[in-house]
Structure formats: C-alpha cells, structure tokens
Design a protein around this motif. Sequence first.
Motif, PDB file in Angstrom:
ATOM      1  N   PRO A  94      19.409  13.285 125.526  1.00  0.00           N
ATOM      2  CA  PRO A  94      19.397  14.233 124.403  1.00  0.00           C
ATOM      3  C   PRO A  94      20.605  14.061 123.491  1.00  0.00           C
ATOM      4  N   GLY A  95      20.385  14.203 122.193  1.00  0.00           N
ATOM      5  CA  GLY A  95      21.454  14.001 121.218  1.00  0.00           C
ATOM      6  C   GLY A  95      22.676  14.857 121.472  1.00  0.00           C
ATOM      7  N   LEU A  96      22.490  16.081 121.954  1.00  0.00           N
ATOM      8  CA  LEU A  96      23.620  16.976 122.192  1.00  0.00           C
ATOM      9  C   LEU A  96      24.459  16.556 123.389  1.00  0.00           C
ATOM     10  N   LEU A  97      23.957  15.616 124.194  1.00  0.00           N
ATOM     11  CA  LEU A  97      24.694  15.179 125.379  1.00  0.00           C
ATOM     12  C   LEU A  97      25.205  13.748 125.246  1.00  0.00           C
ATOM     13  N   GLN A  98      25.100  13.172 124.071  1.00  0.00           N
ATOM     14  CA  GLN A  98      25.462  11.766 123.891  1.00  0.00           C
ATOM     15  C   GLN A  98      26.942  11.587 123.558  1.00  0.00           C
ATOM     16  N   THR A  99      27.522  10.513 124.066  1.00  0.00           N
ATOM     17  CA  THR A  99      28.858  10.110 123.642  1.00  0.00           C
ATOM     18  C   THR A  99      28.752   9.439 122.279  1.00  0.00           C
ATOM     19  N   GLU A 100      29.886   9.231 121.654  1.00  0.00           N
ATOM     20  CA  GLU A 100      29.896   8.584 120.338  1.00  0.00           C
ATOM     21  C   GLU A 100      29.287   7.184 120.414  1.00  0.00           C
ATOM     22  N   ASP A 101      29.675   6.392 121.408  1.00  0.00           N
ATOM     23  CA  ASP A 101      29.177   5.022 121.510  1.00  0.00           C
ATOM     24  C   ASP A 101      27.690   4.976 121.833  1.00  0.00           C
ATOM     25  N   VAL A 120      26.224   9.166 112.990  1.00  0.00           N
ATOM     26  CA  VAL A 120      26.930   9.377 114.252  1.00  0.00           C
ATOM     27  C   VAL A 120      27.828  10.602 114.157  1.00  0.00           C
ATOM     28  N   GLU A 121      28.589  10.688 113.084  1.00  0.00           N
ATOM     29  CA  GLU A 121      29.497  11.826 112.900  1.00  0.00           C
ATOM     30  C   GLU A 121      28.721  13.139 112.861  1.00  0.00           C
ATOM     31  N   ASN A 122      27.588  13.130 112.200  1.00  0.00           N
ATOM     32  CA  ASN A 122      26.777  14.346 112.133  1.00  0.00           C
ATOM     33  C   ASN A 122      26.323  14.778 113.521  1.00  0.00           C
ATOM     34  N   ARG A 123      25.942  13.824 114.339  1.00  0.00           N
ATOM     35  CA  ARG A 123      25.508  14.160 115.703  1.00  0.00           C
ATOM     36  C   ARG A 123      26.652  14.777 116.506  1.00  0.00           C
ATOM     37  N   LEU A 124      27.853  14.269 116.335  1.00  0.00           N
ATOM     38  CA  LEU A 124      29.010  14.821 117.030  1.00  0.00           C
ATOM     39  C   LEU A 124      29.346  16.228 116.525  1.00  0.00           C
ATOM     40  N   ARG A 125      29.160  16.446 115.216  1.00  0.00           N
ATOM     41  CA  ARG A 125      29.381  17.787 114.667  1.00  0.00           C
ATOM     42  C   ARG A 125      28.363  18.769 115.225  1.00  0.00           C
ATOM     43  N   ARG A 126      27.134  18.315 115.396  1.00  0.00           N
ATOM     44  CA  ARG A 126      26.106  19.182 115.988  1.00  0.00           C
ATOM     45  C   ARG A 126      26.525  19.607 117.392  1.00  0.00           C
ATOM     46  N   GLN A 127      27.040  18.674 118.168  1.00  0.00           N
ATOM     47  CA  GLN A 127      27.475  19.008 119.528  1.00  0.00           C
ATOM     48  C   GLN A 127      28.543  20.091 119.507  1.00  0.00           C
ATOM     49  N   ALA A 128      29.529  19.919 118.628  1.00  0.00           N
ATOM     50  CA  ALA A 128      30.606  20.907 118.548  1.00  0.00           C
ATOM     51  C   ALA A 128      30.075  22.261 118.113  1.00  0.00           C
ATOM     52  N   ALA A 129      29.126  22.265 117.166  1.00  0.00           N
ATOM     53  CA  ALA A 129      28.576  23.524 116.663  1.00  0.00           C
ATOM     54  C   ALA A 129      27.839  24.286 117.752  1.00  0.00           C
ATOM     55  N   VAL A 130      27.249  23.566 118.691  1.00  0.00           N
ATOM     56  CA  VAL A 130      26.497  24.214 119.771  1.00  0.00           C
ATOM     57  C   VAL A 130      27.400  24.586 120.942  1.00  0.00           C
ATOM     58  N   PHE A 131      28.208  23.644 121.404  1.00  0.00           N
ATOM     59  CA  PHE A 131      28.944  23.850 122.663  1.00  0.00           C
ATOM     60  C   PHE A 131      30.335  24.453 122.500  1.00  0.00           C
ATOM     61  N   ASP A 132      30.900  24.390 121.310  1.00  0.00           N
ATOM     62  CA  ASP A 132      32.261  24.895 121.121  1.00  0.00           C
ATOM     63  C   ASP A 132      32.289  26.302 120.536  1.00  0.00           C
ATOM     64  N   ARG A 133      31.180  26.975 120.537  1.00  0.00           N
ATOM     65  CA  ARG A 133      31.150  28.367 120.075  1.00  0.00           C
ATOM     66  C   ARG A 133      31.845  29.258 121.103  1.00  0.00           C
ATOM     67  N   PRO A 134      32.295  30.439 120.673  1.00  0.00           N
ATOM     68  CA  PRO A 134      32.841  31.390 121.653  1.00  0.00           C
ATOM     69  C   PRO A 134      31.820  31.751 122.729  1.00  0.00           C
ATOM     70  N   ARG A 135      30.552  31.857 122.324  1.00  0.00           N
ATOM     71  CA  ARG A 135      29.476  32.129 123.289  1.00  0.00           C
ATOM     72  C   ARG A 135      28.386  31.084 123.111  1.00  0.00           C
ATOM     73  N   PRO A 136      28.520  29.938 123.766  1.00  0.00           N
ATOM     74  CA  PRO A 136      27.510  28.881 123.612  1.00  0.00           C
ATOM     75  C   PRO A 136      26.170  29.307 124.171  1.00  0.00           C
ATOM     76  N   PRO A 137      25.094  28.723 123.681  1.00  0.00           N
ATOM     77  CA  PRO A 137      23.766  29.082 124.185  1.00  0.00           C
ATOM     78  C   PRO A 137      23.539  28.523 125.584  1.00  0.00           C
ATOM     79  N   LEU A 138      22.611  29.116 126.300  1.00  0.00           N
ATOM     80  CA  LEU A 138      22.160  28.519 127.551  1.00  0.00           C
ATOM     81  C   LEU A 138      21.296  27.324 127.176  1.00  0.00           C
ATOM     82  N   ALA A 139      21.737  26.142 127.529  1.00  0.00           N
ATOM     83  CA  ALA A 139      21.037  24.914 127.170  1.00  0.00           C
ATOM     84  C   ALA A 139      20.519  24.244 128.441  1.00  0.00           C
TER      85      ALA A 139
END
Length: 248
Positions: A94-101, A120-139
């Motif tokens: 899944p894109g949200l679990l991918q490393t940069e490489d 690539v940068e956009n995908r990394l920003r998506r990860q931060a937007a989901v997982f770096d929130r104060p209250r991340p979603p249950l994924a």
Amino acid sequence: MNRAVQVAMAEAGETADSLAAQVGVDPKTAARWVSQGRIPQTRHRSQVAAILGKDILELWPDVLKRREPAWFRPWAEIEREASGLRWYESAVLPGLLQTEDYARAVLASGPLMAEAESYVENRLRRQAAVFDRPRPPLAVFVIDEAALRRGDPDVMHPQMDHLIRMAQRPSVMVHVLPLRAGLHPGQAGPFIIATTPDGEEVGYLDDQSAGRITNDIAPLWAVWDTVRSVALPRDQTIDLLKARAWMT
C-alpha cells in the motif's frame, strides 16, 4: 542538479555522508537530495534545512506544490480526513506504507512512469498527513503475500524493516494474506474503504489509467470480509514479515 542544496552543503561543510549520519538515513538517500526534484521526506526536511542553515523553501521552492493527478485529488482529501481506512492490496505494498525508494520503483514501473519522480514526494506527504496527525486514523491493511516477494532486494530490505515498524504502531493493523489461502475474490483488484469523520463510508478503486471514488461499497465490504477472514492475525503477520526481512 539542485544548485541551492549543493551550495548550501558546501557552505556548511556538509557531505551526503555527514548529512545522512545526522538525519538518520542511508548516504545514498542523502546524496539524491542534491539532484533536481529530489526532496527529503517530510519528517527529514526541516532537519536538513536546519543543518544547512537555510529555510526549506530556499532549498526546495516547489515543495508546497500539489503534484498528485487531478483525478486523485478528491480521494487525497478524503484520505487526509478519514477516521478509518481499510486497504487491500494484491500486487504491491500500500502507498501509505511504502518507503521512498520502494515508492520510486513502483511509480517508475506503472502508468505514471513518465512523471514518477514528481509523485514520490506527494506520496510521502500523504503518509505524513495520515500518520503524523495528533489522532491518526485506525488503518487496517490486508496485503497479499505475493507483494512481499516482488522487488529488488536492495529496495525490499529497508522496505520490509519499515513495514515491520509500521505494523507495530497502535493505530496500524497489517495482515498478510498467505499464498496458501489459494484463490480468493480479492484477486479482482485492490481497493480502499474510508470512514469519514461523520461516519460515512466511501470506496476507492484503482485501474490502469486512473482511480475512481464510489459510494457503492457493499461489494467491497463483501470482498473485504473474505480477504480479512483468511489473512493472518496481526502477531503472525509480524512474525512472517520478520522472516521475509531476514531472507531479503
């Protein structure tokens, strides 16, 4: 070459190796930051700028530009605000679990290959937007085991380490669907079910040319219930991931 980064590194007396050691990344990753269009992940960007004594926008002026395809933007908004995500993948991680490489390798081999680097940068920003929130979603992720076996070992080894770390987060549940499960309805393709903050559920389906959002999620729930029921429990999944990481 990104002249701004190159000059800043020279002025600060830094090399790719010294930056990598301070930020905690592979020297090859740090070396790419001097290339045009190569931008550190969100969590590393401010560190690099501070080490070089520059503002982020001095080094990467395009960092705030949105680069996702127009057809993907509505889903990106849903994803950023979702209170829950259920994601099934059959061929890649899944894109949200991918490393940069890994993201770079996947994007370079698909329909977006001509513009892979810009996404690539956009995908990394998506990860931060989901997982770096104060209250991340249950994924919750269900990943076909075949996806763990596909990829260059040099890319897959750090990717597997990252996947194990993500699978151990309290808000992240990763379940591998083992090959021994045989044929199953998930083979028809990947999909995501998002729960919005107001409790509604929205689906996302991908194909060879674009993705689409759907409100008809009853068929997706039927497939989800099946693949989730035959996938490994969380603890067995982590054990399998560790075994695969050792083999890569």
